[in-house]
Design a protein around this motif. Structure first.
Motif, short mmCIF file in Angstrom:
data_model
loop_
_atom_site.label_atom_id
_atom_site.label_comp_id
_atom_site.label_asym_id
_atom_site.label_seq_id
_atom_site.Cartn_x
_atom_site.Cartn_y
_atom_site.Cartn_z
N LEU A 50 -0.20 -3.25 5.28
CA LEU A 50 0.33 -2.61 4.08
C LEU A 50 -0.65 -2.74 2.92
O LEU A 50 -0.91 -1.76 2.19
N ASN A 105 0.58 6.31 0.41
CA ASN A 105 0.46 5.35 1.50
C ASN A 105 1.54 4.28 1.45
O ASN A 105 2.04 3.82 2.49
N LEU A 106 1.91 3.86 0.24
CA LEU A 106 2.96 2.84 0.10
C LEU A 106 4.31 3.39 0.58
O LEU A 106 5.01 2.71 1.35
N THR A 107 4.67 4.56 0.12
CA THR A 107 5.96 5.13 0.53
C THR A 107 6.00 5.41 2.03
O THR A 107 7.02 5.19 2.68
N HIS A 130 -2.89 8.45 -4.15
CA HIS A 130 -3.14 8.12 -2.74
C HIS A 130 -2.43 6.82 -2.37
O HIS A 130 -1.82 6.72 -1.30
N ALA A 131 -2.48 5.84 -3.27
CA ALA A 131 -1.83 4.56 -3.02
C ALA A 131 -0.31 4.71 -2.93
O ALA A 131 0.34 4.10 -2.06
N VAL A 132 0.27 5.52 -3.81
CA VAL A 132 1.72 5.76 -3.78
C VAL A 132 2.12 6.45 -2.48
O VAL A 132 3.13 6.09 -1.85
N TRP A 149 1.78 5.33 11.41
CA TRP A 149 1.01 4.21 10.89
C TRP A 149 -0.22 3.92 11.76
O TRP A 149 -1.03 3.16 11.50
N VAL A 179 -2.54 0.41 1.08
CA VAL A 179 -2.17 0.71 -0.31
C VAL A 179 -3.30 0.39 -1.30
O VAL A 179 -3.51 1.15 -2.26
#
Length: 229
Positions: free
Chosen positions: A127, A213-215, A209-211, A229, A131
């Motif tokens: 994770l 990937n996080l969601t 991009h981080a958001v 994943w 992220v």
């Protein structure tokens, strides 16, 4: 020999992709029964990859003069980036059509790991990598380097946010082909490019991009749809 500015943006991405290639090669050799690969080797490859790529990014940290975290201070623009990241996630999980997929993505399935510390550590590493590391590494390569390189050389002379059809559609296509779900990848690449052009900020692209990937990561952990994943 590539110049230092080029190397600073290509090497982290190339190293990340090289680790993926090594893992795919080892799995292919194992499947063909040409090589016996201990399963714990695959277990430690991802953390090693994260550490190696992070080390390269830290080494070149002073070369990323186009990356300004203060760009995140305008709340309205940052909100757009966050909402766009969520939108990319929602569209991504809807675009897993068989005809738009390379192979049969297996993804990372932590349920195959021993429960407890090992499993939790690997989930956390995955994770954190997705992220915090991947957005920085990929945006430095795709938007900061390649997008500008397709406009002119030296790429540093091209201002952030400047665009041409070749830069926009070229990076959209290649970004999509980097992913197993290549149509979903093209969708994400196009929206990241749009944000890059309209905000003229690499930091906003990294946040978006981080958001995304996080969601996606939280969705995978909630639904056990490991193929994403």
């Amino acid at each position: 020999m590539p110049s230092r500015p080029v190397l600073a943006r290509i090497l982290p991405f190339a190293l990340f992709m090289a680790f993926i290639g090594i893992e795919e090669l080892l799995r292919a050799l194992q499947k063909a029964e040409w090589l016996l690969v201990p399963e714990n080797l695959f277990l430690i490859l991802y953390p090693i990859k994260i550490i190696a790529v992070t080390a390269v990014l830290v080494y070149f940290r002073h070369d990323y003069d186009e990356l300004h975290w203060r760009d995140l201070s305008p709340s309205s623009t940052t909100l757009v980036s966050i909402l766009l990241g969520v939108t990319i996630f929602v569209l991504w999980i809807q675009m897993d059509w068989p005809w738009a997929t390379f192979g049969s993505p297996q993804g990372f399935n932590p349920s195959s790991l021993p429960p407890g510390y090992v499993q939790i550590s690997m989930i956390a590493t995955r994770l954190v990598g997705a992220v915090l590391l991947v957005p920085i590494m990929e945006e430095l390569f795709w938007r900061s380097f390649l997008f500008r390189y397709l406009i002119g050389t030296p790429f540093q002379s091209v201002s952030i946010g400047k665009s041409t059809r070749l830069a926009f559609f070229g990076t959209t296509l290649l970004f999509g082909l980097e992913h197993s779900y290549f149509i979903a990848g093209m969708m994400a690449g196009a929206l990241f490019n749009w944000l890059f052009i309209h905000t003229r900020s690499l930091a906003q692209c990294i946040l978006c991009h981080a958001v995304a990937n996080l969601t996606l990561g939280l969705y995978v952990l909630k639904t056990s749809e490991w193929r994403f994943w």
